[in-house]
Design a protein around this motif. Structure first.
Motif, PDB file in Angstrom:
ATOM      1  N   GLY A  95       0.806  -1.213   0.000  1.00 56.41           N
ATOM      2  CA  GLY A  95       0.000   0.000   0.000  1.00 56.41           C
ATOM      3  C   GLY A  95       0.840   1.264   0.000  1.00 56.41           C
ATOM      4  O   GLY A  95       0.464   2.263   0.621  1.00 56.41           O
ATOM      5  N   VAL A  96       1.953   1.229  -0.725  1.00 54.84           N
ATOM      6  CA  VAL A  96       2.869   2.371  -0.788  1.00 54.84           C
ATOM      7  C   VAL A  96       3.130   2.715  -2.251  1.00 54.84           C
ATOM      8  O   VAL A  96       3.382   1.833  -3.072  1.00 54.84           O
ATOM      9  N   ALA A  99       6.450   6.932  -4.966  1.00 58.53           N
ATOM     10  CA  ALA A  99       7.032   8.098  -4.287  1.00 58.53           C
ATOM     11  C   ALA A  99       7.181   7.889  -2.789  1.00 58.53           C
ATOM     12  O   ALA A  99       7.673   8.780  -2.082  1.00 58.53           O
ATOM     13  N   GLY A 100       6.744   6.743  -2.303  1.00 57.78           N
ATOM     14  CA  GLY A 100       6.876   6.446  -0.884  1.00 57.78           C
ATOM     15  C   GLY A 100       5.693   6.885  -0.034  1.00 57.78           C
ATOM     16  O   GLY A 100       5.773   6.822   1.198  1.00 57.78           O
ATOM     17  N   GLU A 101       4.599   7.311  -0.660  1.00 63.62           N
ATOM     18  CA  GLU A 101       3.423   7.741   0.090  1.00 63.62           C
ATOM     19  C   GLU A 101       2.501   6.551   0.379  1.00 63.62           C
ATOM     20  O   GLU A 101       2.388   5.643  -0.437  1.00 63.62           O
ATOM     21  N   ALA A 153       0.118   5.432   8.151  1.00 59.90           N
ATOM     22  CA  ALA A 153       1.124   4.549   8.754  1.00 59.90           C
ATOM     23  C   ALA A 153       0.594   3.985  10.067  1.00 59.90           C
ATOM     24  O   ALA A 153       0.762   2.794  10.366  1.00 59.90           O
ATOM     25  N   GLY A 154      -0.062   4.824  10.865  1.00 63.75           N
ATOM     26  CA  GLY A 154      -0.660   4.354  12.106  1.00 63.75           C
ATOM     27  C   GLY A 154      -1.827   3.421  11.859  1.00 63.75           C
ATOM     28  O   GLY A 154      -2.019   2.432  12.589  1.00 63.75           O
TER      29      GLY A 154
END
Length: 294
Positions: A95-96, A99-101, A153-154
């Motif tokens: 789920g990334v 671009a790393g988001e 992320a949480g």
């Protein structure tokens, strides 16, 4: 047929110019086309009634706001044309974005994480065989704080368990195939499982239906409970619903499930539809919600 081959050849040439590897395995592309149907990609990534297939822009209303699906054609600027295999696998399994988001979980990476590497790359091969479509992404209409990608992320720490699907010993090949189609590729639980106020799936009510599905739809219980689910249906009944949308009472499925059938499950093999049915009937019944026929 000739026109399709010309379009595909031009698309592959475009991809090669953009620095992506050419697609050499026709069998992999064909396999990917089948898996795209199983994964329901067309319905979500295509605007109904005239939208360019896979070019995104379809809105999905949720309790957190309206999310718009992205362009997944191989356009290098507005689609996924610059994505590497690693980028594609990371998106589906973690789920990334490249671009790393973090992606919002309206994208069902929580189910797609179970997809095998071979199946994921076959889907990518098929998508990259399509003609690129220039279609900029629409901005989500989501209010603060749910619009903050960093907060995902949480959310993942609480609700996401990454990992490839593993067949369960003793279940049999047909049940395990159905489990893979339902839990990973078909991501049925994303719509058919109720969620907590934070959007996490309520595991104890897996596939037990919800009154608050995507776009506010009422989504039925598809566990084999005899009163509120599909416990009175046979495997053949379920397979027929997936093939034609016709339920045992001769009514037809409506709304998003009709799209799932038209764009997805009706294109599967009889064996895969029966595997899905067999798996669903093997689950523990969960009493929840209203009967499917309501």
């Amino acid at each position: 047929m000739l026109l399709q081959r010309i379009i595909r050849a031009l698309a592959l040439a475009f991809i090669a110019v953009a620095g992506q590897p050419a697609i050499a395995d026709e069998a992999q592309v064909a396999r990917g086309a089948y898996l795209v149907r199983a994964g329901g990609c067309m319905a979500c990534h295509t605007v109904p009634k005239g939208g360019q297939p896979f070019a995104g822009g379809r809105g999905m209303a949720t309790p957190f706001g309206t999310f718009y699906t992205p362009n997944i054609t191989p356009d290098p600027d507005t689609g996924i044309g610059k994505w590497s295999d690693a980028d594609f696998l990371r998106a589906l399994r973690e789920g990334v974005s490249p671009a790393g988001e973090h992606y919002f979980p309206v994208f069902p990476y929580t189910s797609y994480t179970g997809m095998t590497r071979a199946d994921a790359l076959a889907i990518k091969a098929y998508l990259f065989s399509l003609a690129p479509v220039a279609a900029p992404r629409k901005a989500h209409e989501v209010a603060f704080p749910f619009s903050w990608r960093a907060l995902q992320a949480g959310w993942k720490q609480m609700f996401f368990r990454p990992g490839e699907f593993r067949p369960r010993p003793g279940q049999g090949e047909q049940v395990n195939r159905g489990a893979y189609l339902v839990r990973a590729l078909g991501h049925c639980g994303e719509c058919h499982t109720p969620r907590s106020p934070l959007g996490g799936a309520l595991i104890g009510l897996n596939l037990a239906g919800t009154a608050d599905g995507p776009d506010g739809e009422k989504v039925p219980n598809i566990t084999p409970d005899r009163d509120t689910g599909i416990g009175t249906w046979s495997a053949e009944d379920i397979a027929e619903v997936l093939a034609s949308g016709t339920m045992p009472d001769f009514d037809n499925v409506q709304g998003s499930m009709a799209e799932v059938v038209d764009d997805g499950t009706s294109h599967l093999t009889d064996e895969d539809r029966l595997a899905i049915a067999t798996y669903l009937l093997s689950l523990p019944p969960v009493r929840h919600g209203n009967p499917v026929s309501n």
